[in-house]
Design a protein around this motif. Sequence first.
Motif, PDB file in Angstrom:
ATOM      1  N   ALA A   9      49.076  20.675  62.374  1.00 53.69           N
ATOM      2  CA  ALA A   9      49.195  22.022  61.803  1.00 53.69           C
ATOM      3  C   ALA A   9      50.350  22.033  60.817  1.00 53.69           C
ATOM      4  N   ILE A  10      50.095  22.518  59.630  1.00 55.15           N
ATOM      5  CA  ILE A  10      51.137  22.665  58.610  1.00 55.15           C
ATOM      6  C   ILE A  10      51.333  24.147  58.365  1.00 55.15           C
ATOM      7  N   ILE A  11      52.544  24.617  58.570  1.00 50.11           N
ATOM      8  CA  ILE A  11      52.833  26.041  58.431  1.00 50.11           C
ATOM      9  C   ILE A  11      53.635  26.240  57.156  1.00 50.11           C
ATOM     10  N   GLY A  12      52.980  26.776  56.139  1.00 48.98           N
ATOM     11  CA  GLY A  12      53.579  26.972  54.822  1.00 48.98           C
ATOM     12  C   GLY A  12      52.788  26.231  53.766  1.00 48.98           C
ATOM     13  N   GLY A  13      52.267  26.965  52.797  1.00 52.64           N
ATOM     14  CA  GLY A  13      51.397  26.378  51.787  1.00 52.64           C
ATOM     15  C   GLY A  13      52.050  26.240  50.432  1.00 52.64           C
ATOM     16  N   GLY A  14      53.340  25.893  50.411  1.00 50.16           N
ATOM     17  CA  GLY A  14      53.999  25.576  49.144  1.00 50.16           C
ATOM     18  C   GLY A  14      53.829  24.107  48.812  1.00 50.16           C
ATOM     19  N   PRO A  15      54.497  23.625  47.766  1.00 53.15           N
ATOM     20  CA  PRO A  15      54.326  22.229  47.349  1.00 53.15           C
ATOM     21  C   PRO A  15      54.645  21.217  48.437  1.00 53.15           C
ATOM     22  N   ALA A  16      55.697  21.444  49.230  1.00 52.12           N
ATOM     23  CA  ALA A  16      56.047  20.485  50.279  1.00 52.12           C
ATOM     24  C   ALA A  16      54.962  20.435  51.346  1.00 52.12           C
ATOM     25  N   GLY A  17      54.482  21.589  51.784  1.00 48.44           N
ATOM     26  CA  GLY A  17      53.436  21.635  52.790  1.00 48.44           C
ATOM     27  C   GLY A  17      52.130  21.039  52.302  1.00 48.44           C
ATOM     28  N   LEU A  18      51.770  21.328  51.063  1.00 51.45           N
ATOM     29  CA  LEU A  18      50.520  20.793  50.514  1.00 51.45           C
ATOM     30  C   LEU A  18      50.588  19.280  50.352  1.00 51.45           C
ATOM     31  N   MET A  19      51.758  18.764  49.964  1.00 54.14           N
ATOM     32  CA  MET A  19      51.879  17.316  49.837  1.00 54.14           C
ATOM     33  C   MET A  19      51.780  16.655  51.204  1.00 54.14           C
ATOM     34  N   ALA A  20      52.380  17.258  52.226  1.00 48.75           N
ATOM     35  CA  ALA A  20      52.231  16.727  53.580  1.00 48.75           C
ATOM     36  C   ALA A  20      50.774  16.754  54.005  1.00 48.75           C
ATOM     37  N   ALA A  21      50.079  17.843  53.677  1.00 46.63           N
ATOM     38  CA  ALA A  21      48.657  17.946  54.014  1.00 46.63           C
ATOM     39  C   ALA A  21      47.853  16.838  53.342  1.00 46.63           C
ATOM     40  N   GLU A  22      48.158  16.543  52.095  1.00 48.70           N
ATOM     41  CA  GLU A  22      47.428  15.499  51.381  1.00 48.70           C
ATOM     42  C   GLU A  22      47.611  14.140  52.046  1.00 48.70           C
ATOM     43  N   LYS A  23      48.857  13.778  52.323  1.00 51.53           N
ATOM     44  CA  LYS A  23      49.134  12.464  52.895  1.00 51.53           C
ATOM     45  C   LYS A  23      48.547  12.323  54.301  1.00 51.53           C
ATOM     46  N   LEU A  24      48.615  13.392  55.090  1.00 58.82           N
ATOM     47  CA  LEU A  24      48.109  13.318  56.454  1.00 58.82           C
ATOM     48  C   LEU A  24      46.590  13.302  56.499  1.00 58.82           C
ATOM     49  N   SER A  25      45.938  14.058  55.620  1.00 60.56           N
ATOM     50  CA  SER A  25      44.473  14.030  55.591  1.00 60.56           C
ATOM     51  C   SER A  25      43.975  12.693  55.062  1.00 60.56           C
ATOM     52  N   GLU A  26      44.712  12.092  54.125  1.00 60.51           N
ATOM     53  CA  GLU A  26      44.363  10.749  53.661  1.00 60.51           C
ATOM     54  C   GLU A  26      44.417   9.734  54.807  1.00 60.51           C
ATOM     55  N   ALA A  27      45.338   9.964  55.747  1.00 60.00           N
ATOM     56  CA  ALA A  27      45.482   9.059  56.888  1.00 60.00           C
ATOM     57  C   ALA A  27      44.437   9.307  57.968  1.00 60.00           C
TER      58      ALA A  27
END
Length: 411
Positions: A9-27
């Motif tokens: 779960a990523i709480i916060g949809g700013g650039p930092a949160g979206l970049m974390a989402a990208e890397k984790l979904s890639e994994a």
Amino acid sequence: MSLSAKRVAIIGGGPAGLMAAEKLSEAGAQVDVFDAMPSVGRKFLMAGRGGLNLTHSEPAQPFLARFGDRAPFVQPWLQTMDGAGLRAWAHALGIQTFVGSSGRVFPQEMKAAPLLRAWLARLRGQGVRFHMRHRWLGWGDSKAGVDALRFATPDGEVRHAADAVVLALGGGSWAKLGSDGAWVPDLQSHGVPVAPLRPANCGFDVAWSEHFRSRFAGQPVKSVSMACGGPARQGEFVVSETGIEGSLVYALSATLRDQIDADGSAVAMLDLAPDWPHEKVMAAVTHPRGARSMSSHLQSRLGLTGVKAGLLRECASAEDFKDPERLGQRIKALPLTLVRSRPIDEAISTAGGVAFAGLTAGLMLNAVPGVFCVGEMLDWEAPTGGYLLTACMASGASGAAGVIDFLKGQS
């Protein structure tokens, strides 16, 4: 090893949160992004209204130096994604970039919206799910952890469980766009050390005379340099109704703010003629002026007119104007007293936040295993010019790497 059975779960949809989402979904993880606002990236879009400054083309060492005493903490993030890496990432999204005359890097279209649209399309294609109008309620009196996330929604409270959580809640500026610092008390109540949030990249109040304010508020002061107890920086700023703001001020805002906090005020030294050597200015000012007024003389010899001439009148004394040598000194070193920072909600960003002493090297909270923090909610700051955005996104990538290591260890 795939993380296909893991939920993050990523709480916060700013650039930092979206970049974390990208890397984790890639994994391979199943990623859910929660945000209190109706859509993600609102502060990102606002910051890009005048032209999205994505990063800076500076070499690695001067780039890292922009983070001051937090550089040792930021350096590992930039090893994960630096300015060049961020440009390559944007190009892979189909967003071409260019380097401006100042070294700043911009998208070819200068806008944030096309980049954000392409990014969200990629994330959705990778299976990231978005939950809007979900305001995190913290842990309240319950045990802090990953398995009992509470959210207020238009349909009432909902709960969500995950194997790991990334908090990307932003700082305390621009509350209307979602960064309101409301997370601070709850994290502190669970033993997370948090440094007080303070304005960064902010304007400052000056006790202008009514005459100066009425004539010059809103006008830019171009080609000047400013210093406060350290090397001078050249650039421009804007005279506001209450004081000063703009890129040159933001570059020195940490030093100015800290001096005000320590001493009650700060003195910014202005050089109104930074491209003129001191000797040349002195020669021009002390040159016989005949029957001309000093204002006409300064305009004729130095080109000092408009708001610069107004600043000289505002900040130099009557005795300075009676003595050409003293006036020449003031043109090269004009003291401007700043009495306070502008309110935190007017600031571009904030200093303070979750202390690095409360985090592992992978950005996990020592007090709450499985919960990671990224972005502006951490205790660091940077000037505008691409540094702030680059480090926010890099922290998201670095935090995602920490999550991956944690989940692999759990397995």
